[in-house]
Scaffold this motif. Structure first.
Motif, PDB file in Angstrom:
ATOM      1  N   ARG A 198       0.841  -1.212   0.000  1.00 57.50           N
ATOM      2  CA  ARG A 198       0.000   0.000   0.000  1.00 57.50           C
ATOM      3  C   ARG A 198       0.870   1.254   0.000  1.00 57.50           C
ATOM      4  O   ARG A 198       0.614   2.202  -0.748  1.00 57.50           O
ATOM      5  CB  ARG A 198      -0.906  -0.003   1.231  1.00 57.50           C
ATOM      6  N   LEU A 199       1.874   1.269   0.855  1.00 60.70           N
ATOM      7  CA  LEU A 199       2.744   2.434   0.942  1.00 60.70           C
ATOM      8  C   LEU A 199       3.525   2.647  -0.353  1.00 60.70           C
ATOM      9  O   LEU A 199       3.710   3.785  -0.807  1.00 60.70           O
ATOM     10  CB  LEU A 199       3.708   2.272   2.111  1.00 60.70           C
ATOM     11  N   ARG A 201       2.657   1.942  -3.401  1.00 63.40           N
ATOM     12  CA  ARG A 201       1.807   2.534  -4.442  1.00 63.40           C
ATOM     13  C   ARG A 201       1.744   4.055  -4.304  1.00 63.40           C
ATOM     14  O   ARG A 201       1.788   4.783  -5.282  1.00 63.40           O
ATOM     15  CB  ARG A 201       0.389   1.954  -4.375  1.00 63.40           C
ATOM     16  N   GLN A 202       1.646   4.523  -3.067  1.00 63.44           N
ATOM     17  CA  GLN A 202       1.590   5.970  -2.859  1.00 63.44           C
ATOM     18  C   GLN A 202       2.921   6.622  -3.219  1.00 63.44           C
ATOM     19  O   GLN A 202       2.956   7.701  -3.805  1.00 63.44           O
ATOM     20  CB  GLN A 202       1.205   6.280  -1.408  1.00 63.44           C
ATOM     21  N   ARG A 205       3.239   7.066  -6.880  1.00 63.84           N
ATOM     22  CA  ARG A 205       2.469   8.229  -7.345  1.00 63.84           C
ATOM     23  C   ARG A 205       3.247   9.514  -7.065  1.00 63.84           C
ATOM     24  O   ARG A 205       3.331  10.403  -7.921  1.00 63.84           O
ATOM     25  CB  ARG A 205       1.111   8.279  -6.626  1.00 63.84           C
ATOM     26  N   ILE A 206       3.798   9.616  -5.879  1.00 67.85           N
ATOM     27  CA  ILE A 206       4.545  10.822  -5.507  1.00 67.85           C
ATOM     28  C   ILE A 206       5.774  10.989  -6.390  1.00 67.85           C
ATOM     29  O   ILE A 206       6.122  12.104  -6.791  1.00 67.85           O
ATOM     30  CB  ILE A 206       4.926  10.748  -4.012  1.00 67.85           C
ATOM     31  N   ASP A 268      -1.460  13.013  -2.050  1.00 70.13           N
ATOM     32  CA  ASP A 268      -0.763  11.725  -2.086  1.00 70.13           C
ATOM     33  C   ASP A 268       0.081  11.518  -0.831  1.00 70.13           C
ATOM     34  O   ASP A 268       0.121  10.415  -0.261  1.00 70.13           O
ATOM     35  CB  ASP A 268       0.121  11.640  -3.336  1.00 70.13           C
ATOM     36  N   ARG A 271      -2.172  10.658   2.018  1.00 73.36           N
ATOM     37  CA  ARG A 271      -2.641   9.268   1.933  1.00 73.36           C
ATOM     38  C   ARG A 271      -1.542   8.316   2.415  1.00 73.36           C
ATOM     39  O   ARG A 271      -1.820   7.343   3.130  1.00 73.36           O
ATOM     40  CB  ARG A 271      -3.050   8.946   0.494  1.00 73.36           C
ATOM     41  N   PHE A 272      -0.311   8.583   2.032  1.00 71.97           N
ATOM     42  CA  PHE A 272       0.809   7.793   2.548  1.00 71.97           C
ATOM     43  C   PHE A 272       0.826   7.880   4.067  1.00 71.97           C
ATOM     44  O   PHE A 272       0.970   6.860   4.769  1.00 71.97           O
ATOM     45  CB  PHE A 272       2.130   8.309   1.971  1.00 71.97           C
ATOM     46  N   ASN A 326      -0.910  15.742   8.442  1.00 74.94           N
ATOM     47  CA  ASN A 326      -2.080  15.667   7.575  1.00 74.94           C
ATOM     48  C   ASN A 326      -3.019  16.847   7.762  1.00 74.94           C
ATOM     49  O   ASN A 326      -3.669  17.291   6.819  1.00 74.94           O
ATOM     50  CB  ASN A 326      -2.833  14.356   7.804  1.00 74.94           C
TER      51      ASN A 326
END
Length: 470
Positions: A198-199, A201-202, A205-206, A268, A271-272, A326
């Motif tokens: 999961r991490l 994937r973020q 993206r970044i 992004d 989300r991470f 966040n």
């Protein structure tokens, strides 16, 4: 009672930090200072202004200009590479007079041109620019550096720790808990692999973030450019300059670059942060039930009164800092995509907090990394928990009965209801489960498979799923 006079901490030298990032946690976030501090922003402004001057002369855009010599270019760039405490002080003194940060940068550079032998080009500094032309590019350069050189490497490293732990513990069976209740077993490695996946994937993206920039004048129309030099291809000049800074050219803006790319990046990153926060709360819970044991730090105090305790402070600290990060990232993402008409200053005040948002995230990552380093896995605790929950095999038995019914085996009616009656609200041990299976009338092969099954072995291909991280 009269208040006793105290020493004014605000007047001490060196100054006492108001916030924890510049005080207690300075060492963890210090690398960001080179990219996201006020001083770094000013250095990047000087960098953008210097490169714009060089670019204009290289292109011979204005009549009467020609490319600078290599020595002159090197001297101009030394204004950036030698930017130091004295430079910061001089800029602050100039800004105190101009009451304008970018104008102070313009004067800072202009005052050095005569010494380089190009004093006649003083009017070319900041040519055709509004302040936001310089600011948007400076922020983009600084943020890009902070992400690529500091935040991403730290984030990749902590994800690498999760991946390494997933590989190490890929075969360690573990009881799952869905809705907090005992559920189909898994392996510890597979669960850690889920977090790493999961991490990752973020972070991917970044890593693909587009850092946009513009240099097109007061309202994005090149009006001053064409009024002064109508024969130049100013869009080509602008694009070449922005891309030369390592950024993506934004051709259509108001006075400001719209900051949409920043909002995308911060969403992004947030989300991470949230996924990492989820990992922290899970690890905290696993520590509380003994699935993870913390390795004590020599000499460290776990509790001021209870000497037996080793508190999961790294993960708790990370949770708090991820939440603070966040809060800022969400606010930045929401604020920066809006601007009244062609320009307002809400973005200017907001962007001064980018370093704080990054800092709390980086601090959290540092805490998670340190916390993971001091975890042991007492496999016997996980094994004992599995052995206390034989009822989790109810799913397997039910599905085998369904398959047997489809194959034509008699007596396989109502498998769910029969397992529900056996297991719901009852603790079922190995002997009771095997007795139940033996009395079902299954085919020999199916019965043998179920009798060989234990909670520890009922985890499918969990260990193989870790390979998806490779």
């Amino acid at each position: 009672m009269a208040e006793t006079p105290r020493v004014s901490l605000a007047e001490l030298t060196p100054g006492i930090a108001l916030g924890p990032l510049d005080g207690r946690y300075r060492s963890a976030v210090a690398p960001l200072v080179d990219y996201l501090s006020e001083a770094a922003l000013n250095r990047d402004r000087v960098h953008v202004e210097v490169e714009w001057l060089i670019h204009l002369t290289d292109q011979s855009v204005l009549p009467g200009t020609s490319p600078l010599t290599d020595e002159q270019k090197a001297a101009l760039r030394r204004i950036v590479t030698e930017f130091d405490a004295a430079s910061i002080k001089e800029l602050a003194e100039t800004e105190a007079v101009t009451v304008h940060d970018v104008k102070a940068v313009e004067y800072f550079i202009g005052n050095r041109l005569p010494g380089i032998g190009i004093g006649q080009l003083k009017s070319l500094v900041h040519f055709g620019c509004t302040s936001e032309d310089i600011n948007n590019l400076s922020y983009a350069v600084g943020i890009k550096g902070a992400v690529e050189q500091v935040w991403l490497p730290a984030a990749r490293a902590v994800v690498g720790q999760f991946a390494a732990m997933a590989e190490e513990h890929r075969d360690v069976p573990m009881l799952s808990r869905t809705h907090g209740q005992p559920a189909t077993p898994t392996t510890l490695g597979k669960e850690l692999a889920v977090t790493a996946h999961r991490l990752t994937r973020q972070l991917d993206r970044i890593e693909r973030t587009e850092y946009l920039g513009k240099i097109n004048g007061a309202t994005g129309t090149y009006a001053a450019h064409y009024a002064s030099v109508p024969g130049a291809d100013w869009q080509a000049v602008s694009r070449g300059f922005v891309e030369g800074l390592g950024l993506t050219w934004n051709p259509l803006t108001t006075q400001i670059e719209s900051h949409d790319w920043q909002a995308e990046l911060y969403a992004d990153m947030a989300r991470f942060n949230r996924i990492l926060h989820n990992a922290c709360t899970d690890i905290w819970s696993y520590i509380s039930i003994g699935y993870f044991a913390q390795i004590p730090v020599e000499g460290a105090t776990g509790s001021s009164t209870m000497p037996h305790k080793v508190n999961p402070i790294r993960f708790e600290n990370a949770e708090a800092n991820l939440e603070i990060s966040n809060g800022l990232l969400d606010t930045l993402a929401a604020t920066l995509v809006t601007s009244r008409w062609q320009r307002d200053l809400t973005d200017s005040s907001s962007q001064r907090n980018i370093g704080v948002a990054f800092g709390h995230s980086l601090l959290a990552i540092s805490n998670v990394a340190k916390g993971l380093e001091r975890l042991n896995v007492p496999a016997e605790v996980l094994a004992a928990d599995l052995d206390e929950n034989w009822e989790v095999l109810g799913e397997a038995i039910q599905m085998v009965m369904r398959a047997e019914a489809i194959a034509g085996v008699e007596g396989m009616d109502n498998p769910y209801e029969r397992l529900k009656e056996l297991t719901r609200g009852h603790r079922v041990d190995a002997d009771r489960m095997k007795e139940f299976v033996s009395g079902l009338g299954l085919s020999a092969d199916a019965e043998a498979r179920l009798l060989a099954l234990t909670p520890a072995s009922y985890n499918g291909i969990a260990n193989q799923l870790v390979d998806h991280l490779k």
